[in-house]
Design a protein around this motif. Structure first.
Motif, PDB file in Angstrom:
ATOM      1  N   PRO A 141     -30.656 -62.897  43.636  1.00 23.08           N
ATOM      2  CA  PRO A 141     -31.940 -63.572  43.385  1.00 23.08           C
ATOM      3  C   PRO A 141     -31.915 -64.790  43.409  1.00 23.08           C
ATOM      4  O   PRO A 141     -33.110 -65.720  43.731  1.00 23.08           O
ATOM      5  CB  PRO A 141     -32.329 -63.019  42.182  1.00 23.08           C
ATOM      6  CG  PRO A 141     -31.748 -61.810  41.869  1.00 23.08           C
ATOM      7  CD  PRO A 141     -30.268 -62.013  42.334  1.00 23.08           C
ATOM      8  N   VAL A 142     -30.686 -65.784  42.975  1.00 19.97           N
ATOM      9  CA  VAL A 142     -30.649 -67.206  43.061  1.00 19.97           C
ATOM     10  C   VAL A 142     -30.767 -67.607  44.809  1.00 19.97           C
ATOM     11  O   VAL A 142     -31.591 -68.411  44.803  1.00 19.97           O
ATOM     12  CB  VAL A 142     -29.536 -67.592  42.187  1.00 19.97           C
ATOM     13  CG1 VAL A 142     -29.146 -69.170  42.637  1.00 19.97           C
ATOM     14  CG2 VAL A 142     -29.372 -67.284  41.048  1.00 19.97           C
ATOM     15  N   GLY A 143     -30.246 -66.717  45.521  1.00 13.85           N
ATOM     16  CA  GLY A 143     -30.304 -67.147  46.873  1.00 13.85           C
ATOM     17  C   GLY A 143     -31.745 -66.910  47.355  1.00 13.85           C
ATOM     18  O   GLY A 143     -32.224 -67.712  48.011  1.00 13.85           O
ATOM     19  N   GLY A 144     -32.421 -65.699  46.828  1.00 14.18           N
ATOM     20  CA  GLY A 144     -33.796 -65.475  47.346  1.00 14.18           C
ATOM     21  C   GLY A 144     -34.838 -66.710  46.533  1.00 14.18           C
ATOM     22  O   GLY A 144     -35.620 -66.915  47.380  1.00 14.18           O
ATOM     23  N   VAL A 145     -34.472 -67.101  45.547  1.00 19.69           N
ATOM     24  CA  VAL A 145     -35.472 -68.327  45.055  1.00 19.69           C
ATOM     25  C   VAL A 145     -35.247 -69.438  45.818  1.00 19.69           C
ATOM     26  O   VAL A 145     -36.131 -70.231  46.299  1.00 19.69           O
ATOM     27  CB  VAL A 145     -35.155 -68.617  43.283  1.00 19.69           C
ATOM     28  CG1 VAL A 145     -35.580 -69.853  43.117  1.00 19.69           C
ATOM     29  CG2 VAL A 145     -35.532 -67.473  42.868  1.00 19.69           C
ATOM     30  N   GLY A 146     -33.971 -69.760  46.460  1.00 18.16           N
ATOM     31  CA  GLY A 146     -33.741 -70.867  47.270  1.00 18.16           C
ATOM     32  C   GLY A 146     -34.618 -70.544  48.773  1.00 18.16           C
ATOM     33  O   GLY A 146     -35.114 -71.473  49.300  1.00 18.16           O
ATOM     34  N   LEU A 147     -34.491 -69.159  49.272  1.00 14.62           N
ATOM     35  CA  LEU A 147     -35.394 -69.099  50.358  1.00 14.62           C
ATOM     36  C   LEU A 147     -36.921 -69.145  50.223  1.00 14.62           C
ATOM     37  O   LEU A 147     -37.428 -69.700  51.107  1.00 14.62           O
ATOM     38  CB  LEU A 147     -34.978 -67.547  50.900  1.00 14.62           C
ATOM     39  CG  LEU A 147     -33.482 -67.280  51.241  1.00 14.62           C
ATOM     40  CD1 LEU A 147     -33.508 -65.893  51.624  1.00 14.62           C
ATOM     41  CD2 LEU A 147     -32.941 -68.127  52.389  1.00 14.62           C
ATOM     42  N   ILE A 148     -37.259 -68.813  49.042  1.00 15.21           N
ATOM     43  CA  ILE A 148     -38.669 -68.882  48.588  1.00 15.21           C
ATOM     44  C   ILE A 148     -39.069 -70.304  48.513  1.00 15.21           C
ATOM     45  O   ILE A 148     -40.141 -70.769  49.391  1.00 15.21           O
ATOM     46  CB  ILE A 148     -39.189 -68.024  47.472  1.00 15.21           C
ATOM     47  CG1 ILE A 148     -38.885 -66.513  47.779  1.00 15.21           C
ATOM     48  CG2 ILE A 148     -40.435 -68.424  47.136  1.00 15.21           C
ATOM     49  CD1 ILE A 148     -39.111 -65.878  46.357  1.00 15.21           C
ATOM     50  N   LEU A 149     -38.505 -71.134  47.957  1.00 14.36           N
ATOM     51  CA  LEU A 149     -38.623 -72.703  47.808  1.00 14.36           C
ATOM     52  C   LEU A 149     -38.453 -73.190  49.113  1.00 14.36           C
ATOM     53  O   LEU A 149     -39.223 -74.137  49.252  1.00 14.36           O
ATOM     54  CB  LEU A 149     -37.535 -73.370  46.713  1.00 14.36           C
ATOM     55  CG  LEU A 149     -37.689 -72.877  45.446  1.00 14.36           C
ATOM     56  CD1 LEU A 149     -36.629 -73.412  44.650  1.00 14.36           C
ATOM     57  CD2 LEU A 149     -39.165 -73.252  44.905  1.00 14.36           C
ATOM     58  N   GLY A 150     -37.524 -72.691  49.980  1.00 10.41           N
ATOM     59  CA  GLY A 150     -37.583 -73.469  51.527  1.00 10.41           C
ATOM     60  C   GLY A 150     -38.996 -73.220  52.187  1.00 10.41           C
ATOM     61  O   GLY A 150     -39.387 -74.033  52.976  1.00 10.41           O
TER      62      GLY A 150
END
Length: 111
Positions: free
Chosen positions: A90-99
């Motif tokens: 989910p840390v990577g998923g948060v990065g994608l959402i923020l992008g």
């Protein structure tokens, strides 16, 4: 921006390779993890290249980095790593959402 473009292209290549492995060399939950990682990584490799074209450096890096963490943890589990790595995904998923949010904000400001 050349570095992020190169990383996005390599990310796309890795996504296709993992998707192919999921289809032809893995089964069960491992195949699902590999397929999901490949799908998200490929989409965000293309998004990173679009962000580069838009001169949106921050979103481009978030797409490449977030995609690497999100897909990388799924790939690792699909290849036999411990499933506790799923807690990092989910840390990577948060990065994608923020992008995506940053790209929307940057696009709004360019009107």
């Amino acid at each position: 921006m050349r570095l992020v473009s190169m990383l996005a292209a390599l990310s796309g290549a890795l996504a296709v390779a993992m998707g192919a492995f999921a289809a032809h060399g893995a089964e069960g939950q491992a195949a699902e993890w590999l397929r999901t990682g490949g799908q998200y990584q490929l989409i965000h490799a293309v998004a990173a290249l679009i962000a580069v074209r838009m001169q949106a450096r921050g979103p481009a890096w978030l797409f490449v980095g977030g995609g690497a963490v999100f897909a990388g943890t799924l790939y690792a589990m699909g290849l036999g790593a411990p499933t506790w790595l799923g807690a990092v995904t989910p840390v990577g998923g948060v990065g994608l959402i923020l992008g995506w949010l940053w790209l929307a904000w940057a696009s709004w400001g360019k009107r």
